[in-house]
Design a protein around this motif. Sequence first.
Motif, PDB file in Angstrom:
ATOM      1  N   GLY A  20       0.804  -1.114  -0.144  1.00  0.00           N
ATOM      2  CA  GLY A  20      -0.018   0.023  -0.110  1.00  0.00           C
ATOM      3  C   GLY A  20       0.941   1.340   0.059  1.00  0.00           C
ATOM      4  O   GLY A  20       0.397   2.224  -0.705  1.00  0.00           O
ATOM      5  N   GLY A  21       1.920   1.128   0.465  1.00  0.00           N
ATOM      6  CA  GLY A  21       2.763   2.262   0.857  1.00  0.00           C
ATOM      7  C   GLY A  21       3.521   2.814  -0.586  1.00  0.00           C
ATOM      8  O   GLY A  21       3.278   4.110  -0.956  1.00  0.00           O
ATOM      9  N   SER A  22       3.867   1.804  -1.324  1.00  0.00           N
ATOM     10  CA  SER A  22       4.314   2.085  -2.718  1.00  0.00           C
ATOM     11  C   SER A  22       3.173   2.468  -3.527  1.00  0.00           C
ATOM     12  O   SER A  22       3.670   3.389  -4.332  1.00  0.00           O
ATOM     13  CB  SER A  22       5.220   0.815  -3.342  1.00  0.00           C
ATOM     14  N   VAL A  23       2.149   2.174  -3.502  1.00  0.00           N
ATOM     15  CA  VAL A  23       1.016   2.290  -4.479  1.00  0.00           C
ATOM     16  C   VAL A  23       0.732   3.918  -4.185  1.00  0.00           C
ATOM     17  O   VAL A  23       0.437   4.650  -5.017  1.00  0.00           O
ATOM     18  CB  VAL A  23      -0.271   1.437  -4.201  1.00  0.00           C
ATOM     19  N   GLU A  24       0.478   4.116  -2.749  1.00  0.00           N
ATOM     20  CA  GLU A  24       0.002   5.454  -2.450  1.00  0.00           C
ATOM     21  C   GLU A  24       0.925   6.485  -2.829  1.00  0.00           C
ATOM     22  O   GLU A  24       0.708   7.558  -3.314  1.00  0.00           O
ATOM     23  CB  GLU A  24      -0.042   5.615  -0.968  1.00  0.00           C
ATOM     24  N   ILE A  25       2.526   6.113  -2.806  1.00  0.00           N
ATOM     25  CA  ILE A  25       3.431   7.097  -3.245  1.00  0.00           C
ATOM     26  C   ILE A  25       3.242   7.363  -4.611  1.00  0.00           C
ATOM     27  O   ILE A  25       3.330   8.625  -5.088  1.00  0.00           O
ATOM     28  CB  ILE A  25       4.985   6.787  -2.808  1.00  0.00           C
ATOM     29  N   LEU A  26       3.103   6.183  -5.500  1.00  0.00           N
ATOM     30  CA  LEU A  26       2.888   6.398  -6.865  1.00  0.00           C
ATOM     31  C   LEU A  26       1.882   7.019  -7.305  1.00  0.00           C
ATOM     32  O   LEU A  26       1.868   7.971  -8.025  1.00  0.00           O
ATOM     33  CB  LEU A  26       2.784   5.109  -7.753  1.00  0.00           C
TER      34      LEU A  26
END
Lengths: 506, 290
Positions: A20-26
């Motif tokens: 979720g972290g990587s997706v939200e940053i993207l």
Amino acid sequence: MTDPVEQYRRLLEAAPVGIGGSVEILLGQLPEQTARHLRLAAIPHQFNADLLCVIDPGLAPTEANNLCETFAPLSFVAAVNGALVFHDEVRRYLFQEWLAAEPPSFREVSRRLTEHFALQEETLTGEAQVVARQQRTFHLIGADQVAGFDLFERLCRRERYGFRLNSCETLIKLVHEYDRILTPERKKWLTYHEAKLQIDLRQYSEAERLLRMLVDRGDLVPELRTRILFRLGTVKADTREWDEAAVFFRQGLDFVANHRGVEGQGMKMMLGLATVYRETDRAKEAGSLLRTTIAMAEAADDRSALAASYNSLGNLHRKLNQSRRAIEAFHNSLRHLEQAKEPFRPAQVYNNIGLVHADLAEWEPARDALEKSLEISRKAGDTHGQATALSNLARVYFNQEEHRKAVEAAGEAADLFLEIRDWYRAATTVRGLGRYYRRTGMTANARAQLQRAAHLFHRAGAEREVEEANAEIERLDKKRGLPWYAWVSLVLFALLVLVTIYAIAS
Amino acid sequence: MKPAFAHLLDEFVDREAELARFLEMLSAEGPGIMVVWGDGGVGKSTLLSRITHEIAQRDGQKSEVVWTETRNHDYLAVMRKIRDDVGVEWFVPFTDLVNYFTVPQYKLNVSVEGGAKISVGQGMDITRSQTGDIAGVLIKDVMLTEARADMHISQTERVSRLTDSFLKCLASAVANEPLVVLFDAFEKMSEETETWVWQELLTAVRDGRLGNIKLVLCGRKEPELDRSWTFVANIAQLRPLTREHLVKYLEKRGVAESGREQLAEMLLIVTHGNMLELATHVDAYLKLEK
């Protein structure tokens, strides 16, 4: 200008842990509208430009195509079967985010997707139609949980009856995606459906685990509790654990007696308990229960229950070697089924009539009844019914000296029992075939079939029957002595010779 | 739009050992089975895309079956997919049998008087027609999934006959041209399908009945194999990326050299080497860098 690595470090510190972290940053790096569409694209399981236009009717086809071209190079996007698919983990995260907020827009998109897949279901055929139907059900739950879950239950039942368990399994998986927003009541019903699927798959221990997990809860609605108790009873009866089956049926009866609105289940419990009593040589109790169910069904003018009760009574009489009374009870059952306009249930009753005639060595009427049973089972697509009728017909054909037909019927019956994973009945059918070969002197065939029967009994957990089958195999290998009547004849002959010699000598 | 997984090719790092094992299997004579397994996001799809690329480089033929949440292929769907990828012309007896088991059978009565027009039922084609002859009717596989209601045949018998026919057709199809069959996300198969795949398809490959076939299965769970498989199946577990490979990956993705080491350090702590998370972070970082 800030160092990009340093900027990214700050973003990482603020982001949630995991995918979720990587997706939200993207998403934060994408233009607002593109990020919104990426989130929307995670509602269906896969998408293309056309589906993006369904999700957001304000999108022009060129815009939708542009979005697809933007999403395709992302590391978690793949193209499968001509559509774009998010990696499972990413889609799961984004979908759960929708469920966490459950905004009106989610329900609206789900509604549009439901309509889209409903239209596809009408126009497509075969596999594609099945997928469209599953997708319609999935999105209907998002749009309207009550209607969606109701559709799921109807479809699941239909697929189970058609023994399309693969499809049933997919439906259950799809509904589980909504676990986060399913009401506690529906979660319990979903587990109950999973347990029923496990029973169909003959995975009794898993079915029992799920059912026990539910029954141990104190907050079940009466209807679900009675159904679970009944299923637990049938799981135990199917695995021939009669004492435990009786406990569940009795618990069910007690529960029904103390709760309103579940009276209809009481009769099923009694019939289940009567079967347990019948199989455990408690004929008196079984008879008493069946008389009660008949009286109750007559009072309620319930033809279907009357038919079931008389059928069970017939089986009890048969067990007590009261053949004529058994046949009379079975004919009573048939009469009620006819009045209830039930086209397929007579198959089971005809099968039982055939068995009684076979017990009396009345082969022609036995054959007639069993062939009727087979014909109805085939029309109904009832695999278990076909297998049972064929297995019993094999016995009749053997006795009518139609050996080839008998072997074919037994083989087909065993295959059908295996198909529905009824290892115990498959084993008894194969054992019957082995015994037939033994009687006709085909020892090698007999050994092969008895070994197969032992293997199947083991699979069914029937260890006593495994031992019996192994003992039969051992006896095949032993040299057989003269039968008792031959020895008696020899002794009598020797006495006659002695008497004659004595008479001549004197 | 770029082809599936194309972006993954340029970024392929690590997994050289697994790729080498595949290439060795590909170049060896006879059948081969490779099972690649590992946690979600560890890079199985990336490896699979590289394998697909290597097959294409060699002009090899391949068939790819991917299980998704909505595509829970059963035994029949698997056979149909392989047939369609290899070429339906090789599978005429199999298709006929599928139709026989699933398509309601029609009796076609044609009565032609004067200049009457002959109409053809939906789903039928008139083929090989010659003047003076009545045309043959070819019913294509309309992908029905339910068995014919009027047919009295057990499911076991149906599966057995369809599988036999399929394997015979497949053996002929690959007699002169090798085939690689790729199964992705096999953990999503139903128990019934998994049983069929191992007991029928893979057993036929193992026993040499499909000599020219290599099978690659990718999934999340470790296969439970008995001794009869251990000598045949090549099992590879994918593990998370190491720091060294991560730096190499960042280089291939075009991350500026100045920040590469530092970024690698940071991402390794956050992702523990999970390829999916790493790649998504790099997507985001590159957008930020721009």
